[in-house]
Design a protein around this motif. Structure first.
Motif, PDB file in Angstrom:
ATOM      1  N   ILE A  12      77.794  94.757  32.289  1.00 24.13           N
ATOM      2  CA  ILE A  12      76.780  93.972  31.588  1.00 24.13           C
ATOM      3  C   ILE A  12      77.249  93.609  30.185  1.00 24.13           C
ATOM      4  CG2 ILE A  12      74.432  93.982  30.675  1.00 24.13           C
ATOM      5  CD1 ILE A  12      74.615  93.729  33.717  1.00 24.13           C
ATOM      6  N   THR A  13      77.902  94.548  29.505  1.00 24.18           N
ATOM      7  CA  THR A  13      78.398  94.279  28.151  1.00 24.18           C
ATOM      8  C   THR A  13      79.425  93.154  28.159  1.00 24.18           C
ATOM      9  OG1 THR A  13      78.025  96.573  27.454  1.00 24.18           O
ATOM     10  CG2 THR A  13      79.580  95.273  26.161  1.00 24.18           C
ATOM     11  N   ILE A  14      80.383  93.225  29.078  1.00 27.64           N
ATOM     12  CA  ILE A  14      81.401  92.180  29.172  1.00 27.64           C
ATOM     13  C   ILE A  14      80.766  90.849  29.565  1.00 27.64           C
ATOM     14  CG2 ILE A  14      83.456  91.415  30.438  1.00 27.64           C
ATOM     15  CD1 ILE A  14      84.264  94.380  30.622  1.00 27.64           C
ATOM     16  N   ALA A  15      79.790  90.893  30.475  1.00 24.94           N
ATOM     17  CA  ALA A  15      79.105  89.665  30.893  1.00 24.94           C
ATOM     18  C   ALA A  15      78.415  89.002  29.707  1.00 24.94           C
ATOM     19  CB  ALA A  15      78.086  89.978  31.990  1.00 24.94           C
ATOM     20  N   LYS A  16      77.759  89.794  28.870  1.00 23.57           N
ATOM     21  CA  LYS A  16      77.102  89.247  27.681  1.00 23.57           C
ATOM     22  C   LYS A  16      78.128  88.600  26.754  1.00 23.57           C
ATOM     23  CE  LYS A  16      73.086  92.335  27.352  1.00 23.57           C
ATOM     24  NZ  LYS A  16      72.435  93.401  26.534  1.00 23.57           N
ATOM     25  N   ALA A  17      79.274  89.237  26.615  1.00 18.70           N
ATOM     26  CA  ALA A  17      80.334  88.682  25.754  1.00 18.70           C
ATOM     27  C   ALA A  17      80.836  87.357  26.309  1.00 18.70           C
ATOM     28  CB  ALA A  17      81.482  89.682  25.630  1.00 18.70           C
ATOM     29  N   LEU A  18      81.060  87.289  27.604  1.00 19.79           N
ATOM     30  CA  LEU A  18      81.546  86.057  28.228  1.00 19.79           C
ATOM     31  C   LEU A  18      80.538  84.924  28.092  1.00 19.79           C
ATOM     32  CD1 LEU A  18      83.157  87.374  31.551  1.00 19.79           C
ATOM     33  CD2 LEU A  18      84.342  86.610  29.490  1.00 19.79           C
ATOM     34  N   LEU A 286      81.235  92.101  20.849  1.00 18.62           N
ATOM     35  CA  LEU A 286      80.733  90.749  21.095  1.00 18.62           C
ATOM     36  C   LEU A 286      79.453  90.799  21.920  1.00 18.62           C
ATOM     37  CD1 LEU A 286      84.035  88.821  21.982  1.00 18.62           C
ATOM     38  CD2 LEU A 286      83.096  89.396  19.739  1.00 18.62           C
ATOM     39  N   GLY A 287      79.440  91.655  22.939  1.00 20.16           N
ATOM     40  CA  GLY A 287      78.243  91.781  23.761  1.00 20.16           C
ATOM     41  C   GLY A 287      77.057  92.293  22.971  1.00 20.16           C
ATOM     42  N   LYS A 288      77.296  93.284  22.126  1.00 19.94           N
ATOM     43  CA  LYS A 288      76.212  93.841  21.314  1.00 19.94           C
ATOM     44  C   LYS A 288      75.730  92.860  20.256  1.00 19.94           C
ATOM     45  CE  LYS A 288      77.223  98.759  21.877  1.00 19.94           C
ATOM     46  NZ  LYS A 288      77.520 100.040  21.177  1.00 19.94           N
ATOM     47  N   ALA A 289      76.620  91.984  19.804  1.00 19.78           N
ATOM     48  CA  ALA A 289      76.274  91.024  18.743  1.00 19.78           C
ATOM     49  C   ALA A 289      75.817  89.682  19.301  1.00 19.78           C
ATOM     50  CB  ALA A 289      77.471  90.809  17.824  1.00 19.78           C
ATOM     51  N   SER A 290      75.557  89.610  20.602  1.00 22.97           N
ATOM     52  CA  SER A 290      75.296  88.314  21.243  1.00 22.97           C
ATOM     53  C   SER A 290      74.118  87.565  20.623  1.00 22.97           C
ATOM     54  CB  SER A 290      75.084  88.494  22.747  1.00 22.97           C
ATOM     55  OG  SER A 290      74.026  89.388  23.010  1.00 22.97           O
ATOM     56  N   MET A 291      73.050  88.270  20.253  1.00 20.98           N
ATOM     57  CA  MET A 291      71.903  87.576  19.673  1.00 20.98           C
ATOM     58  C   MET A 291      72.215  87.079  18.263  1.00 20.98           C
ATOM     59  SD  MET A 291      68.957  86.391  20.417  1.00 20.98           S
ATOM     60  CE  MET A 291      68.178  87.315  21.735  1.00 20.98           C
ATOM     61  N   PRO A 323      80.053  85.595  13.126  1.00 26.55           N
ATOM     62  CA  PRO A 323      78.742  86.224  13.359  1.00 26.55           C
ATOM     63  C   PRO A 323      78.853  87.684  13.799  1.00 26.55           C
ATOM     64  CG  PRO A 323      78.801  84.047  14.339  1.00 26.55           C
ATOM     65  CD  PRO A 323      80.204  84.374  13.938  1.00 26.55           C
ATOM     66  N   THR A 324      79.887  88.002  14.588  1.00 23.73           N
ATOM     67  CA  THR A 324      80.065  89.393  15.017  1.00 23.73           C
ATOM     68  C   THR A 324      80.329  90.296  13.816  1.00 23.73           C
ATOM     69  OG1 THR A 324      80.945  88.707  17.167  1.00 23.73           O
ATOM     70  CG2 THR A 324      81.425  90.950  16.456  1.00 23.73           C
ATOM     71  N   SER A 325      81.143  89.829  12.879  1.00 18.15           N
ATOM     72  CA  SER A 325      81.419  90.603  11.658  1.00 18.15           C
ATOM     73  C   SER A 325      80.147  90.805  10.846  1.00 18.15           C
ATOM     74  CB  SER A 325      82.480  89.886  10.817  1.00 18.15           C
ATOM     75  OG  SER A 325      83.691  89.746  11.530  1.00 18.15           O
ATOM     76  N   ILE A 326      79.329  89.747  10.759  1.00 16.44           N
ATOM     77  CA  ILE A 326      78.054  89.854  10.039  1.00 16.44           C
ATOM     78  C   ILE A 326      77.134  90.849  10.744  1.00 16.44           C
ATOM     79  CG2 ILE A 326      75.952  88.586   9.419  1.00 16.44           C
ATOM     80  CD1 ILE A 326      77.767  86.113   9.014  1.00 16.44           C
ATOM     81  N   HIS A 327      77.118  90.799  12.071  1.00 15.30           N
ATOM     82  CA  HIS A 327      76.307  91.731  12.856  1.00 15.30           C
ATOM     83  C   HIS A 327      76.713  93.174  12.578  1.00 15.30           C
ATOM     84  CE1 HIS A 327      73.999  93.057  16.436  1.00 15.30           C
ATOM     85  NE2 HIS A 327      74.951  93.974  16.501  1.00 15.30           N
ATOM     86  N   LEU A 328      78.019  93.440  12.599  1.00 15.04           N
ATOM     87  CA  LEU A 328      78.509  94.798  12.369  1.00 15.04           C
ATOM     88  C   LEU A 328      78.172  95.278  10.959  1.00 15.04           C
ATOM     89  CD1 LEU A 328      81.997  94.522  14.110  1.00 15.04           C
ATOM     90  CD2 LEU A 328      79.972  95.718  14.963  1.00 15.04           C
ATOM     91  N   ALA A 329      78.274  94.368   9.983  1.00 12.17           N
ATOM     92  CA  ALA A 329      77.955  94.733   8.599  1.00 12.17           C
ATOM     93  C   ALA A 329      76.465  95.045   8.459  1.00 12.17           C
ATOM     94  CB  ALA A 329      78.361  93.604   7.660  1.00 12.17           C
ATOM     95  N   MET A 330      75.625  94.218   9.060  1.00 15.38           N
ATOM     96  CA  MET A 330      74.183  94.448   8.987  1.00 15.38           C
ATOM     97  C   MET A 330      73.784  95.739   9.694  1.00 15.38           C
ATOM     98  SD  MET A 330      72.435  90.703   9.494  1.00 15.38           S
ATOM     99  CE  MET A 330      72.288  89.563   8.099  1.00 15.38           C
ATOM    100  N   GLY A 331      74.501  96.059  10.764  1.00 14.44           N
ATOM    101  CA  GLY A 331      74.187  97.274  11.512  1.00 14.44           C
ATOM    102  C   GLY A 331      74.385  98.541  10.713  1.00 14.44           C
ATOM    103  N   ARG A 332      75.125  98.440   9.621  1.00 16.28           N
ATOM    104  CA  ARG A 332      75.369  99.604   8.773  1.00 16.28           C
ATOM    105  C   ARG A 332      74.253  99.838   7.754  1.00 16.28           C
ATOM    106  NH1 ARG A 332      80.681 101.419   8.775  1.00 16.28           N
ATOM    107  NH2 ARG A 332      82.123 100.198  10.056  1.00 16.28           N
TER     108      ARG A 332
END
Length: 347
Positions: A12-18, A286-291, A323-332
């Motif tokens: 599911i994680t890879i599918a979301k990334a794709l 990427l999958g976790k940051a999809s939104m 956006p993925t980098s921004i997601h990871l930064a915000m997650g902290r």
């Protein structure tokens, strides 16, 4: 192989990334088409992506739905996950307008055309759906998903033991979706609520396919059907693709079966790729940051294109990784995680 083998965390994680990568690529290709690039490869790729990517999210949402939940609890849960980030990102997108409004108001200039402009602008932002475009064009999706989830939860809570009722409701919404498409194409409700008519059947389809897995012969038949349709889209301009924001759902029955085949194709590919630890390690963020990618990629693509960068590869990389980098930064940061990601680490 059992279809249920496709339902695991890595797949599911890879599918979301794709699929989120396909969303970004779809908008890159759309810009190319608007710029006058009419090559068969570009249009075929664009149409194939639009046949699958948005239906995928609604089918997956139903696929992951665990069954009817207490309505108030589910409302609060999904409000935190979808409504709060929606409001937060909407404010971010409107910072220039808000600053201009405050400045003009402080200067006593909020009269005449300026007053009308700001009234119309902020009303359109509240209306959402088709009333916003450009870097905000994707805002229809989180609200449509929210209303679809709430309606599906209500329906399943009330009628899950009555298959005939569920089938009738699904058929009714599916019919209304095409009434909107064919007879009232300019009819759009606030926050893309009308698109729920096209999204709810996809959600319930995903839910019941998970609950009552289809036969393998039908599974492979759907995949082959989707591939045949995609090949045909490179040759002919059949109106088969989903443009859900504009209440366009392709051709009845054919498009939804092809989209379902696309859903299984993505899961099948993702399941195969999940055997590689490297692929999973790259796909996981990427999958976790999809939104977050969903919210920000159009803004990133517009800004990159202003630098005269039109290479598809670099646009795709920027539209995904920034956006993925921004997601990871915000997650902290706890407060940013709650506001923009819909995540509460204390829960």
């Amino acid at each position: 192989m059992s279809i249920m083998n496709l339902y695991d965390r890595k797949t599911i994680t890879i599918a979301k990334a794709l699929v989120i990568a396909s969303v970004v690529l779809g908008h890159i290709l759309e810009a190319m088409l608007l710029d006058g690039n009419r090559s068969g490869f570009v249009s075929g790729s664009y149409n194939s992506i639009y046949l699958v990517h948005m239906p995928f999210y609604f089918i997956l949402s139903g696929w992951l739905f665990k069954g009817a939940q207490p309505k108030l609890k589910y409302l609060i849960k999904k409000s935190k996950h979808l409504l709060v980030p929606y409001a937060a990102w909407l404010i971010i997108f409107n910072i220039p307008a808000i600053a201009g409004f405050i400045f003009n108001l402080s200067q006593g200039n909020m009269v005449g055309e300026k007053l009308v402009f700001y009234q119309q602008h902020f009303l359109s932002q509240l209306y959402g759906g088709m009333a916003v475009s450009g870097i905000q064009m994707i805002l229809w999706f989180p609200m449509c998903l929210f209303f679809t989830q709430q309606l599906a939860n209500y329906i399943l809570d009330k009628f899950e033991k009555h298959v005939t009722v569920i089938t009738s409701i699904t058929a009714l919404f599916y019919t209304l979706a095409y009434v909107n498409q064919y007879f009232f194409p300019e009819f759009h409700l606030p926050l893309a609520i009308n698109v729920v008519c096209g999204a709810l059947p996809l959600f319930l389809l995903g839910y019941y396919i998970k609950k009552y897995p289809i036969k393998m012969s039908f599974f492979w038949g759907l995949i082959v059907f989707c591939l045949v349709i995609c090949v045909s889209l490179f040759i002919y301009s059949y109106p088969l693709t989903y443009h859900m924001r504009g209440a366009n759902y392709g051709i009845p029955i054919i498009s939804i079966l092809a989209a379902l085949g696309g859903f299984f194709t993505v899961l099948l590919i993702s399941n195969y790729l999940s055997r590689s630890k490297y692929v999973y390690s790259v796909s996981q963020p990427l999958g976790k940051a999809s939104m977050t990618i969903m919210y920000l990629h159009a803004l990133i693509l517009v800004q990159i294109r202003t630098l005269d960068v039109y290479n598809v590869f670099w646009l795709l990389i920027a539209g995904i990784l920034i956006p993925t980098s921004i997601h990871l930064a915000m997650g902290r940061v706890s407060i940013l995680s709650k506001l923009f990601l819909g995540e509460d680490k204390n829960e």
